[in-house]
Design a protein around this motif. Structure first.
Motif, PDB file in Angstrom:
ATOM      1  N   ARG A   1      -2.727  -1.392  -3.387  1.00 25.21           N
ATOM      2  CA  ARG A   1      -2.431  -0.256  -2.524  1.00 25.21           C
ATOM      3  C   ARG A   1      -0.926  -0.079  -2.421  1.00 25.21           C
ATOM      4  O   ARG A   1      -0.168  -1.036  -2.515  1.00 25.21           O
ATOM      5  CB  ARG A   1      -3.021  -0.472  -1.129  1.00 25.21           C
ATOM      6  CG  ARG A   1      -4.541  -0.593  -1.103  1.00 25.21           C
ATOM      7  CD  ARG A   1      -5.042  -0.684   0.309  1.00 25.21           C
ATOM      8  NE  ARG A   1      -6.493  -0.798   0.344  1.00 25.21           N
ATOM      9  CZ  ARG A   1      -7.257  -0.209   1.228  1.00 25.21           C
ATOM     10  NH1 ARG A   1      -6.744   0.571   2.139  1.00 25.21           N
ATOM     11  NH2 ARG A   1      -8.566  -0.389   1.216  1.00 25.21           N
ATOM     12  N   SER A   2      -0.538   1.172  -2.207  1.00 23.52           N
ATOM     13  CA  SER A   2       0.882   1.451  -1.994  1.00 23.52           C
ATOM     14  C   SER A   2       1.312   0.818  -0.676  1.00 23.52           C
ATOM     15  O   SER A   2       0.676   1.028   0.358  1.00 23.52           O
ATOM     16  CB  SER A   2       1.100   2.966  -1.956  1.00 23.52           C
ATOM     17  OG  SER A   2       2.424   3.265  -1.626  1.00 23.52           O
ATOM     18  N   THR A   3       2.377   0.021  -0.710  1.00 30.08           N
ATOM     19  CA  THR A   3       2.785  -0.723   0.471  1.00 30.08           C
ATOM     20  C   THR A   3       4.279  -0.602   0.711  1.00 30.08           C
ATOM     21  O   THR A   3       5.081  -0.750  -0.210  1.00 30.08           O
ATOM     22  CB  THR A   3       2.436  -2.220   0.332  1.00 30.08           C
ATOM     23  OG1 THR A   3       1.039  -2.352   0.089  1.00 30.08           O
ATOM     24  CG2 THR A   3       2.797  -2.986   1.584  1.00 30.08           C
ATOM     25  N   GLU A   4       4.640  -0.350   1.957  1.00 35.71           N
ATOM     26  CA  GLU A   4       6.038  -0.405   2.377  1.00 35.71           C
ATOM     27  C   GLU A   4       6.257  -1.751   3.049  1.00 35.71           C
ATOM     28  O   GLU A   4       5.555  -2.123   3.978  1.00 35.71           O
ATOM     29  CB  GLU A   4       6.339   0.713   3.380  1.00 35.71           C
ATOM     30  CG  GLU A   4       7.723   0.597   4.006  1.00 35.71           C
ATOM     31  CD  GLU A   4       7.856   1.363   5.318  1.00 35.71           C
ATOM     32  OE1 GLU A   4       8.924   1.259   5.945  1.00 35.71           O
ATOM     33  OE2 GLU A   4       6.888   2.038   5.708  1.00 35.71           O
TER      34      GLU A   4
ATOM     35  N   GLY B   1      -6.123  -4.052   2.338  1.00 29.84           N
ATOM     36  CA  GLY B   1      -6.048  -2.938   3.276  1.00 29.84           C
ATOM     37  C   GLY B   1      -5.536  -3.246   4.660  1.00 29.84           C
ATOM     38  O   GLY B   1      -5.652  -2.402   5.562  1.00 29.84           O
TER      39      GLY B   1
ATOM     40  N   GLY C   1       2.991   3.381  13.424  1.00 28.49           N
ATOM     41  CA  GLY C   1       2.355   2.942  12.193  1.00 28.49           C
ATOM     42  C   GLY C   1       1.458   1.730  12.372  1.00 28.49           C
ATOM     43  O   GLY C   1       0.554   1.496  11.562  1.00 28.49           O
TER      44      GLY C   1
ATOM     45  N   ARG D   1      -2.644  -7.342   2.224  1.00 25.20           N
ATOM     46  CA  ARG D   1      -2.231  -5.935   2.088  1.00 25.20           C
ATOM     47  C   ARG D   1      -3.045  -5.233   1.004  1.00 25.20           C
ATOM     48  O   ARG D   1      -3.412  -4.063   1.153  1.00 25.20           O
ATOM     49  CB  ARG D   1      -0.731  -5.858   1.805  1.00 25.20           C
ATOM     50  CG  ARG D   1       0.134  -6.294   2.990  1.00 25.20           C
ATOM     51  CD  ARG D   1       1.586  -5.905   2.798  1.00 25.20           C
ATOM     52  NE  ARG D   1       2.207  -6.586   1.678  1.00 25.20           N
ATOM     53  CZ  ARG D   1       2.827  -7.755   1.748  1.00 25.20           C
ATOM     54  NH1 ARG D   1       2.872  -8.412   2.899  1.00 25.20           N
ATOM     55  NH2 ARG D   1       3.385  -8.297   0.682  1.00 25.20           N
TER      56      ARG D   1
ATOM     57  N   PRO E   1       0.190  -1.083   4.183  1.00 22.10           N
ATOM     58  CA  PRO E   1      -0.421  -0.338   3.081  1.00 22.10           C
ATOM     59  C   PRO E   1      -0.903   1.027   3.550  1.00 22.10           C
ATOM     60  O   PRO E   1      -0.853   1.336   4.738  1.00 22.10           O
ATOM     61  CB  PRO E   1      -1.599  -1.230   2.680  1.00 22.10           C
ATOM     62  CG  PRO E   1      -1.999  -1.864   3.967  1.00 22.10           C
ATOM     63  CD  PRO E   1      -0.728  -2.090   4.737  1.00 22.10           C
ATOM     64  N   ARG E   2      -1.364   1.812   2.635  1.00 16.98           N
ATOM     65  CA  ARG E   2      -1.913   3.120   2.982  1.00 16.98           C
ATOM     66  C   ARG E   2      -3.203   2.945   3.774  1.00 16.98           C
ATOM     67  O   ARG E   2      -4.058   2.143   3.423  1.00 16.98           O
ATOM     68  CB  ARG E   2      -2.186   3.907   1.698  1.00 16.98           C
ATOM     69  CG  ARG E   2      -2.685   5.332   1.915  1.00 16.98           C
ATOM     70  CD  ARG E   2      -2.849   6.057   0.595  1.00 16.98           C
ATOM     71  NE  ARG E   2      -3.870   5.446  -0.240  1.00 16.98           N
ATOM     72  CZ  ARG E   2      -3.625   4.721  -1.318  1.00 16.98           C
ATOM     73  NH1 ARG E   2      -2.377   4.485  -1.700  1.00 16.98           N
ATOM     74  NH2 ARG E   2      -4.621   4.208  -2.031  1.00 16.98           N
ATOM     75  N   ALA E   3      -3.331   3.654   4.883  1.00 17.37           N
ATOM     76  CA  ALA E   3      -4.530   3.639   5.728  1.00 17.37           C
ATOM     77  C   ALA E   3      -4.977   2.230   6.079  1.00 17.37           C
ATOM     78  O   ALA E   3      -6.098   1.819   5.770  1.00 17.37           O
ATOM     79  CB  ALA E   3      -5.657   4.403   5.037  1.00 17.37           C
TER      80      ALA E   3
END
Length: 219
Positions: free
Chosen positions: A5-8, A59, A101, A56, A26-28
Motif C-alpha cells: 500500500r502507498s504509505t507516508e 492496512g 489522519g 502497514r 497507509p491508504r485507508a
C-alpha cells in the motif's frame, strides 16, 4: 499474500517532552498500532520496523517511538521503569487520537521485552483510551504485575520456543490475564527471533490478531 500500500512515513515529535517517533499511514488505514520498545531500544529497532512494515502492508497505520528522551535513556534504571514507560505510551496514544489522519482510528499496542509490560499497564490504566488489541513479542508481561488482571484488550503473547525463561514468565502472566488471551510459541526461535523465518512468523501472527479484532470495532 499481503498487498503493498502507498504509505507516508515521517518523523514526529510527541507531547510536551517532544518524544521522537516515526508515523506511517497507509491508504485507508483500519487502525493504528503503537510500538512500545523495550530494553533501551527505540524507533529504529530493526525487528520492530520489520513488523511495522508488515502491519502497514496489511492496512494499519504505525507509530514507532522512543519512550525515553536521549537524556533519560542514559539512566539504565529508566529502561525498567514500567510505570514511566506506560505513562509515555499513554501520552503517545493521546497524541495519536488528536493527530489528523489517525484521530478516528482504533488503537492497538505492540510491545517487545519491557515494552510489553508497559503496553499492558497503559491499557489497564483507569480512564485510558480503549485498546482494540495487544501483541507481545518476546515480552515481559509478568512485569505488569497486578495490572494484568485489569487488562480488557484481547492479548496475544508470542514467545520463542528456545527462550525457556521468558516462556515460563509468559505462561505465568497468561494465567493472570482475565481478558481474551492466547499464547503462541514459535518453534526454534530464541529471544530476539533472529532465526530464519522467526520474525516473519511474528509478523503474520500479529497481523492476523490485529485484523481479526479491528474488524470487531464499531465503525
Amino acid at each position: 499474500m499481503r498487498l503493498a500500500r502507498s504509505t507516508e512515513t515521517r518523523e514526529v515529535a510527541i507531547g510536551p517532552l517532544q518524544l521522537a517517533g516515526m508515523l506511517g499511514v497507509p491508504r485507508a488505514p483500519t487502525g493504528i498500532i503503537l510500538f512500545a520498545h523495550g530494553s533501551g531500544s527505540g524507533r529504529f529497532s530493526p525487528r520492530n520496523n520489520y513488523v511495522a512494515r508488515a502491519m502497514r502492508e496489511a492496512g494499519c497505520a504505525t507509530l514507532l517511538l522512543d519512550l525515553l528522551t536521549e537524556e533519560e535513556a542514559q539512566e539504565r534504571r529508566n529502561v525498567f521503569d514500567i510505570p514511566l514507560l506506560a505513562q509515555r505510551l499513554l501520552m503517545a496514544t493521546a497524541w495519536a487520537k488528536q493527530e489528523p489522519g489517525t484521530a478516528t482510528l482504533p488503537v492497538c499496542y505492540f510491545g517487545a521485552s519491557t515494552g510489553a509490560a508497559a503496553a499492558l499497564v497503559a491499557a489497564a490504566a483507569p480512564g485510558a483510551w480503549p485498546i482494540a488489541a495487544i501483541v507481545s513479542r518476546g515480552g515481559r508481561p509478568d512485569l505488569a504485575g497486578a495490572d494484568l488482571a485489569e487488562v480488557k484488550a484481547p492479548t496475544l503473547l508470542i514467545v520463542g520456543g528456545d527462550d525457556p525463561l521468558v516462556l515460563d514468565l509468559n505462561r505465568a502472566a497468561l494465567a493472570e490475564l482475565q481478558c481474551e488471551k492466547h499464547l503462541v510459541v514459535v518453534p526454534g526461535a530464541t529471544h530476539l527471533f533472529e532465526e530464519p523465518g522467526a520474525l516473519e512468523a511474528v509478523a503474520d501472527l500479529a497481523s492476523d490478531w490485529f485484523a481479526s479484532h479491528l474488524a470487531k470495532v464499531p465503525a
